[in-house]
Design a protein around this motif. Structure first.
Motif, PDB file in Angstrom:
ATOM      1  N   PHE A  21       0.822  -1.185   0.194  1.00 43.01           N
ATOM      2  CA  PHE A  21       0.041   0.207  -0.097  1.00 43.01           C
ATOM      3  C   PHE A  21       0.739   1.308   0.152  1.00 43.01           C
ATOM      4  N   GLY A  22       2.041   1.048  -0.222  1.00 45.02           N
ATOM      5  CA  GLY A  22       2.910   2.331  -0.464  1.00 45.02           C
ATOM      6  C   GLY A  22       3.391   2.861   0.969  1.00 45.02           C
ATOM      7  N   ARG A  23       3.317   2.065   1.776  1.00 45.19           N
ATOM      8  CA  ARG A  23       3.760   2.600   3.074  1.00 45.19           C
ATOM      9  C   ARG A  23       5.221   2.082   3.513  1.00 45.19           C
ATOM     10  N   LEU A  24       5.842   2.531   4.593  1.00 49.62           N
ATOM     11  CA  LEU A  24       7.149   2.426   4.888  1.00 49.62           C
ATOM     12  C   LEU A  24       7.323   1.053   5.544  1.00 49.62           C
ATOM     13  N   PRO A  25       7.790   0.011   5.069  1.00 53.70           N
ATOM     14  CA  PRO A  25       7.645  -1.479   5.654  1.00 53.70           C
ATOM     15  C   PRO A  25       8.498  -1.259   6.734  1.00 53.70           C
TER      16      PRO A  25
END
Length: 394
Positions: free
Chosen positions: A160-164
Motif C-alpha cells: 500500500f505504499g507505506r514504509l515497511p
C-alpha cells in the motif's frame, strides 16, 4: 477477561502467538501485578482485541486508553540492553503496533505504530539469530510464528505504499525457519495440576498452516517486485498468477474455499477467518501483479475474474468472519476495487455491456465495503466517475 477471551476465541487463528493455558495460568497467578513485561503483554492483548473488534462494547477500554496506561506505568519502555528483548516483550510490541495501525488517524504512517513494530522486528530477529538456543521448543515455535507475522505486516505495508518495517532483505527472510503446525496440546500438554479451563478450539487445532500459506503468498509478491518491468508482460503475469494459484491448490482441506458446499467436520470458525484472509490477500496480490505488468490483452478479463471471486467471498462468508479480521481486509478490498475501476475506465477489451456489468459489480463491492468500513468513518473508494457516476462511499 472478556477481552482476553475474545482474543483467543476470535483473533488467535490469525495471530497464534500465545499459548492460552500458559497465558491464563500466569494471569490467574497474579504475574501481571509483579512482572512489568507480562503486564504490558496483557494490556497489549486488550488493545489488539479492541482494535480488531471495535464494535464490541468493552466499557472504557480503548486502544488510546491502553497506550496511555502503558506510558503512565513505564511498561514496554525501550531499553536497548542485552536483556531488554524477550519473546513476551516482542509479542506485546507487535500487538500494540498493529492495534495503533488499525485505529490511529494516521494508520500505517503512525510513527508510534511504526516504532513499536520495528522494535518488535528487531527483537524477534535478534532472538532468532543469537538466543534461540536459550528457549524451549514451545518458545522457539512462538518466536518463529511472530517473525513470519511481522514479515506479512511488512509486505502489507509495502503493497500500500507505506514504509515497511526493516525485518530482513528479500533474499534473507527465508533463512528464518517456518513454524511447525503444532496445536496448543502438542506444545504444552495439559497436566492434572494445571488450572482447568473450558475446552477451546485451539487446544487440538493448529492454525499455523494458514500462516505458512500466507507467507508463501507474500514471498511470491516479494519476488514479483524484483522482476524488471521490461519483461514480456503476458508471460510474466501468467507465471506469477499460476504461482499464487498453486499456493491455493495446496491449502489443507480445512482452508479451501468451497462456497456453500459441505466442509470437513473439524473445520472451526477460526478456519473461516483464515479463509477470508488468505483468499482476499491472494486476490489483492493477483490484482497487484496485473497492475504492475499490465495492461495486456487478457488483463481486463483477469480483473473481472478477481472481482467475481471477491464478491463471492464477501457475500457468502458470515459477518463475524470479517469482524475477526478487523480493518486488515478493507484496504485490500479497496485496492482491488480501485484497480478494477481503473481498468473499466480505460475500457480495454470492454464494450458497453461489459462496462455496465462492471458498474453493477462495483456498486455491490461498495455496498459491502461500506458495511465493513463504516465504523472507521473514512472513504472506501474515491475515484473519477464511471459513465458519469461518482463511485464514492463514506
Amino acid at each position: 477477561m472478556r477481552l482476553v477471551g475474545d482474543w483467543f476465541d476470535t483473533i488467535h487463528p490469525l495471530a497464534p502467538i500465545l499459548l492460552r493455558r500458559q497465558f491464563l495460568r500466569r494471569l490467574a497467578q497474579g504475574l501481571a501485578d509483579v512482572d512489568a513485561e507480562f503486564c504490558g503483554l496483557v494490556i497489549s492483548v486488550c488493545a489488539a482485541t479492541k482494535a480488531t473488534l471495535p464494535r464490541r462494547d468493552y466499557g472504557p477500554v480503548t486502544v488510546d486508553y491502553c497506550v496511555e496506561f502503558l506510558d503512565t506505568h513505564g511498561l514496554l519502555r525501550s531499553q536497548f540492553t542485552r536483556d531488554s528483548f524477550n519473546i513476551t516483550r516482542c509479542i506485546a510490541l507487535y500487538n500494540v503496533g498493529t492495534a495503533m495501525t488499525a485505529t490511529t488517524k494516521s494508520g500505517l504512517s503512525s510513527m508510534r505504530a511504526y516504532h513499536a513494530l520495528s522494535e518488535a522486528a528487531a527483537g524477534a530477529r535478534y532472538l532468532e539469530y543469537y538466543r534461540i538456543h536459550e528457549h524451549d521448543e514451545a518458545e522457539q515455535q512462538l518466536l518463529r510464528r511472530l517473525v513470519w507475522l511481522l514479515f506479512a505486516s511488512a509486505c502489507s505495508a509495502d503493497i500500500f505504499g507505506r514504509l515497511p518495517i526493516s525485518l530482513l532483505s528479500p533474499d534473507r527472510i527465508e533463512n528464518f525457519p517456518r513454524p511447525l503446525p503444532l496445536s496448543d496440546d502438542q506444545m504444552e500438554p495439559q497436566s492434572p495440576k494445571s488450572c482447568h479451563e473450558a475446552p477451546w478450539h485451539g487446544d487440538s487445532t493448529t492454525y499455523v498452516p494458514g500462516l505458512n500459506s500466507l507467507s508463501d503468498m507474500f514471498l511470491i509478491w516479494q519476488e514479483v517486485q524484483q522482476v524488471p518491468r521490461d519483461v514480456d508482460p503476458q508471460t510474466t503475469i501468467a507465471r506469477y498468477l499460476q504461482k499464487v494459484q498453486n499456493v491455493l491448490n495446496n491449502l489443507q482441506p480445512e482452508l479451501r474455499w468451497r462456497g456453500g458446499l459441505s466442509r470437513p467436520a473439524n473445520v472451526t470458525e477460526g478456519h473461516d477467518v483464515q479463509i477470508a484472509n488468505l483468499f482476499i490477500t491472494s486476490l489483492n496480490i493477483r490484482s497487484n501483479i496485473l497492475q504492475r505488468f499490465g495492461p495486456t490483452i487478457s488483463t481486463a478479463q483477469e480483473h473481472q475474474n478477481i472481482v467475481d471471486d471477491l464478491l463471492e467471498i464477501l457475500y457468502h462468508l458470515p459477518q463475524a468472519v470479517f469482524d475477526a479480521n478487523g480493518s486488515s481486509l478493507v484496504p485490500k478490498i479497496r485496492d482491488i476495487g480501485a484497480a478494477y475501476l481503473e481498468q473499466a475506465q480505460l475500457g480495454n477489451g470492454m464494450g458497453k455491456v461489459e462496462i455496465g456489468d462492471a458498474r453493477i459489480k462495483l456498486e455491490r463491492l461498495l455496498r459491502k465495503l461500506d458495511d465493513l468500513d463504516c465504523w472507521q468513518g473514512i472513504g472506501v473508494l474515491e475515484s473519477p466517475a464511471l459513465e458519469g457516476r461518482d463511485m464514492i462511499v463514506h
